[in-house]
Scaffold this motif. Sequence first.
Motif, mmCIF file in Angstrom:
data_model
loop_
_atom_site.group_PDB
_atom_site.id
_atom_site.type_symbol
_atom_site.label_atom_id
_atom_site.label_comp_id
_atom_site.label_asym_id
_atom_site.label_seq_id
_atom_site.Cartn_x
_atom_site.Cartn_y
_atom_site.Cartn_z
ATOM 1 N N TRP A 121 0.810 -1.223 0.000
ATOM 2 C CA TRP A 121 0.000 0.000 0.000
ATOM 3 C C TRP A 121 0.843 1.273 0.000
ATOM 4 N N THR B 104 0.621 3.572 -3.154
ATOM 5 C CA THR B 104 -0.752 4.048 -3.268
ATOM 6 C C THR B 104 -1.026 5.153 -2.253
ATOM 7 N N LEU C 115 -8.273 4.476 1.816
ATOM 8 C CA LEU C 115 -7.678 3.367 1.070
ATOM 9 C C LEU C 115 -8.076 2.007 1.649
#
Length: 205
Positions: A107, A110, A139
Amino acid sequence: MARRAVLEFWYELASTYSYLSAMRIEELAGAAGVEVRWRPFLLGPIFAAQGWNSSPFNLFPVKGRYMWRDMEREGARFGLPVKRPDPFPQNSLVATRVALLGAEHPWGPTFTKAVYAQEFGEGRSIAEPAAVAGILKGLGLDGDAILKTASAEPNKTRLKAVTEEARSRGLFGAPTFLTDDGEMFWGNDRLELAIAWASGERPGR
């Protein structure tokens, strides 16, 4: 099977031009067969060592005016929105601690792009822990738990070490790209050249 070339992407979350690079680097590097290593760090200590107490874009207003106009042009060229947050630069400490933690997880990139999108795409704050937690939750991540781990002493110490590593390797701004053979490229306008060099194209050698 040959090992993929690696390009280190050193970025500061308060950096305008790092925003432009972060939003483009994965696609460009992937097309060239180059792996990206995301390296978040803090420019503040490096600037302080040069006697600067703020961004050079604030310290030198002519340069700052040029930069924001250039960001508008480049944003339009790349299809990226550009909106100046207030204040600028943003305090990126909390977000950088999280990005450093995220560099070890899928992650991480991102999250970094989501921070940039909120900060320079929408002109919203990324400074407060609540803002960073909100990005993480957006997220689908446990923002509170990640913030707690990111603000614990081991990660704080690691960020200091990473920032010292940046200084010791000669970094003076962001974004900076370092290739496997130690070649350094500075600035969003050098992203394509850095990727080409990493993939084996070596003009000048």
